[in-house]
Design an enzyme around this catalytic site. Structure first.
Site, PDB file in Angstrom:
ATOM      1  N   CYS A 190       0.564  -1.602  -0.712  1.00  0.00           N
ATOM      2  CA  CYS A 190       0.019  -0.127  -0.406  1.00  0.00           C
ATOM      3  C   CYS A 190       0.880   1.456   0.206  1.00  0.00           C
ATOM      4  CB  CYS A 190      -0.483  -0.112   1.056  1.00  0.00           C
ATOM      5  SG  CYS A 190      -1.762  -1.426   1.749  1.00  0.00           S
ATOM      6  N   TYR A 226      -4.724 -13.123  -5.500  1.00  0.00           N
ATOM      7  CA  TYR A 226      -4.498 -12.831  -3.871  1.00  0.00           C
ATOM      8  C   TYR A 226      -4.753 -14.191  -2.455  1.00  0.00           C
ATOM      9  CZ  TYR A 226      -3.801  -9.329  -0.675  1.00  0.00           C
ATOM     10  OH  TYR A 226      -3.448  -8.869   1.407  1.00  0.00           O
ATOM     11  N   HIS A 276      -3.149 -11.891   4.212  1.00  0.00           N
ATOM     12  CA  HIS A 276      -3.523 -10.998   5.052  1.00  0.00           C
ATOM     13  C   HIS A 276      -5.097 -10.856   5.623  1.00  0.00           C
ATOM     14  CE1 HIS A 276      -0.222  -8.920   2.287  1.00  0.00           C
ATOM     15  NE2 HIS A 276       0.467  -9.181   4.132  1.00  0.00           N
ATOM     16  N   ASP A 331       2.648  -9.983   8.849  1.00  0.00           N
ATOM     17  CA  ASP A 331       3.310 -10.263   8.243  1.00  0.00           C
ATOM     18  C   ASP A 331       4.751  -8.452   7.861  1.00  0.00           C
ATOM     19  OD1 ASP A 331       4.046 -10.185   5.197  1.00  0.00           O
ATOM     20  OD2 ASP A 331       3.140  -9.219   4.245  1.00  0.00           O
TER      21      ASP A 331
END
Ligand code: ADP
Ligand code: SF4
Length: 691
Positions: free
Chosen positions: A30, A169, A172, A265
């Site tokens: 991000c 994906y 997360h 993470d």
């Protein structure tokens, strides 16, 4: 000249139909830019490519309006309207010879859909995880068919936008595909629930769909969270993750593996070392012939070589190290290891995203400023006139101002009152888990020592009279700040009565040379945190580890509340609990006697008392502005003294983060000699298309 030991890092790596020119891979991260600041994002990603990252990825890109996470600003690839922005990004990356990757995502029950007002989707009926009173509904077969079509079409749009690597994906805990895989999120009874094979079915279908749609020209990457650190309840490296990799081993062109959720993470340096993900991700390569990329805050080329040579990773993934130093690969390639600006693991970059604001970085003040201010992390235009500048204070602001002014070719004199360089970081890096914060000082000192036009003086506490006697035309004061001793902070706007009735400390005392917790009076210690960032929790930890009985008191509803934006708040709370610190939330300090503190409930004002022999106040700081004020008072003397400009920088102007101090120092150098119009924003803004 490159050290031959690092040659392996510059070998090309084939990834399906494309080839990465080296092993440096900027994984999706991000940046608080996404669809709202697309030109800024393109310039940021282009800079990474210029710095030598062979692959540069976007942040997550929402594939559909049923999966949007307003107010967060990620990317969108809902339809053709998004393509010009994304093309600008791929062109910026391609122009520097790198591959562009896009992380397609449907956020499932992570999307409250505040903007689109669509009902969120998930494998099962679940409340969304954003804290909103909103539920996702269990997807039926039509929804699953729709999802597959949306993903396929988004992949085709990604190809049209010029991307070379298209992601599927499941990481997360933010992605619908991971929700399907997860036993705790998926209680379906059809062929998409139950056994692992069933829960992985949708991932398999979408991997196949994506390869069929774009696999002729684009590599298909699978981003997979191998461990959620939830034990039995989650996916774990020792449990189902192993079976998932075995099941899907050869389907993607690339495995991008990491921990989940984001707080696991992107662990801060306080709680993790370089390479901290290795024990979890190591197994993946043994089950697939496809290349594997993983992360672990790698900044040392030796560690990178080790993981490649040990057959653990093929590509060195990085988000934060590439933010702190977009030119990390180039510097290794050119044999300039000392020039690498290493990430300190503070997660200030993450806070930007959490505030839906463009990214910033403690170590790299140009991060996020590539487009709007035109700042390059490695290049600052030389000044036309080689003038002298005096910088007072050798903390983060002063060191960066001196370094960047030196880089511009100014004649710099840097004076520091203390015996050491680094200001607050020299002291704070001694606190538990903050050793890497010394990198803020060390990198700058390393660069300063290479500049022949910078003179540096320690043990030089300058006065206004001395400064005026030097005849230097330009002076910058970076004299830092001091913790308040009066109790004024977020909750109290007037001094707290009676504070001097017993032993009273601030963080300045605790981090000072020679501090001895054993010398404090017998009896309980109260740490009062009305600031809410790291320091209150750190004070409690230090004193508890020194064997004192500590109560941490805060008016906030959370321990070290602001650290939630840097992702480590739960770990800090847990750490205090492990150190046997008593935690008292929602309590305001109202007074003190020799043996106790008086508190009031933050909501009801109900009074309470707490035994206290030593009180540590962590409330707010005051700028060290006496030098500024003295010089301002003597403004009439400036012309005779040859003083033309005076600026106060960093904490001395207004106390803030280390990132803000570094930025202030850098900005001083960038704007040196320019007429800055205070009425005009000093950066470009992205135009908003109307219609
Ligand atoms: P910042 O984060 O803004 O850089 P710091 O508190 O980390 O602020 O650093 C300020 C530095 O300025 C400290 O190392 C301090 O010793 C130094 N300093 C303060 N006053 C003077 C002075 N009068 N002359 C020289 N150095 C000073
Ligand atoms: Fe690293 Fe901190 Fe910069 Fe993030 S803000 S990249 S954690 S130094």
């Amino acid at each position: 000249m490159r050290d031959p030991r690092y040659d392996v890092l510059f070998e090309p790596v084939p990834i399906g139909p494309v080839t990465a020119r080296n092993r440096f891979y900027q994984v999706p991260h991000c940046a608080g830019m996404g669809y709202r600041f697309p030109m800024s994002n393109a310039a940021l990603r282009g800079m990474k490519a210029e710095g030598g990252w062979a692959v540069v990825c976007t942040e997550e890109a929402e594939i559909h309006h049923s999966a949007e996470i307003t107010p967060y600003v990620e990317n969108r690839i809902w339809d053709a309207q998004d393509l010009p922005h994304l093309k600008a990004l791929t062109e910026a990356v391609h122009a520097r010879g790198s591959l562009a990757g896009i992380e397609l995502v449907h956020n499932g029950h992570h999307s409250p859909n505040h903007y689109s007002r669509e009902v969120p989707l998930g494998p099962s009926h679940r409340i969304v995880d954003s804290g909103d009173p909103v539920q996702a509904r269990a997807m039926d077969k039509t929804d699953i068919a729709n999802l597959r079509r949306w993903h396929r079409n988004a992949a085709l749009r990604a190809k049209e936008a010029g991307f070379d690597i298209v992601y599927v994906y499941a990481g997360h805990d933010m992605a619908l595909l991971q929700h399907f895989l997860s036993r705790r999120h998926n209680d379906r009874c059809d062929e998409y629930g139950g056994s692992l094979e069933n829960r992985a079915r949708l991932i398999k279908e979408i991997l196949i769909d994506t390869k069929e749609a774009v696999g002729d020209r684009c590599a298909v990457a699978f981003r997979f969270a191998v461990d959620e650190l939830l034990g039995e309840e989650g996916i774990s490296a020792e449990g189902e993750a192993h079976d998932v990799v075995a099941l899907l081993a050869e389907l993607p062109d690339l495995w991008d593996v990491s921990l989940s959720g984001w707080a696991n993470d992107s662990q801060t340096a306080r709680f993790s070392e370089e390479g901290f993900q290795e024990p979890y991700t190591r197994f993946v390569k043994s089950l697939t012939s496809k290349p594997v990329v993983g992360v672990g805050r790698y900044t040392s080329p030796d560690a990178m070589v080790r993981v490649v040579k040990q057959g653990h990773l093929d590509l060195i993934g990085a988000a934060r190290p590439s933010i702190a130093d977009p030119f990390l690969p180039k510097k290794i390639e050119e044999g300039r290891i000392d020039d690498i600006r290493e990430c300190i693991g503070c997660n200030i970059c993450v806070t930007g995203d959490n505030f839906a604001a463009p990214i910033r970085c403690t170590q790299n003040p140009t991060m996020g400023e590539e487009w709007r201010r035109g700042w390059h992390p490695e290049v600052i235009p030389a000044v036309e006139q080689r003038e002298r500048v005096l910088i007072v204070g050798g903390g983060p602001a002063g060191l960066e101002a001196a370094r960047a002014c030196g880089q511009r070719g100014l004649e710099v004199v840097l004076a520091e009152a203390g015996e050491d360089w680094g200001g607050r970081v020299a002291r704070e890096c001694r606190l538990p888990g903050l050793a890497s914060w010394a990198r803020v000082r060390d990198w700058r000192l390393g660069q300063l020592h290479k500049l022949p036009n910078v003179e540096m003086y320690l043990a030089s506490a300058l006065t206004a009279g001395e400064i005026l006697s030097y005849g230097i035309a330009h002076v910058a004061l970076a004299t830092g700040a001091t913790w308040r001793r009066d109790g004024i902070g977020r909750s109290r706007h007037a001094p707290v009565p009676g504070l001097g009735a017993g032993a009273l400390l601030t963080p300045d005392d605790v981090v000072a040379d020679g501090f001895d917790a054993a010398a404090l009076p017998d009896g309980p210690v109260v740490v009062y945190d009305d600031e809410g960032y790291l320091m209150g929790g750190l004070m409690a930890e230090v004193l508890a580890k020194a064997g004192r009985a500590v109560t941490y008191v805060t008016p906030a509803p959370l321990v070290s509340a602001w650290t939630q934006y840097a992702l480590d708040q739960p770990r800090i709370h847990r750490r205090l609990a492990e150190c046997c610190v008593t935690i008292r939330l929602n309590s305001v300090l109202t007074g003190r006697t020799a043996t106790r503190v008086d508190l009031a409930c933050a909501f009801t004002e109900a009074p309470e008392t707490l035994a206290c022999a030593t009180l540590v106040l962590v409330t707010a700081r005051l700028p060290n502005e006496s030098l500024t004020l003295d010089l301002r008072r003597r403004e009439a003397d400036w012309p005779d003294a040859g003083l033309e400009t005076l600026q106060t920088l960093g904490d001395a102007r207004a106390p803030g983060t280390i990132a803000a101090a570094v930025f202030a120092g850098h900005r001083y150098a960038r704007e040196f000699g320019e007429m800055v119009d205070p009425d005009v924003a000093p950066f470009k803004r992205e135009a908003i298309a109307v219609g």
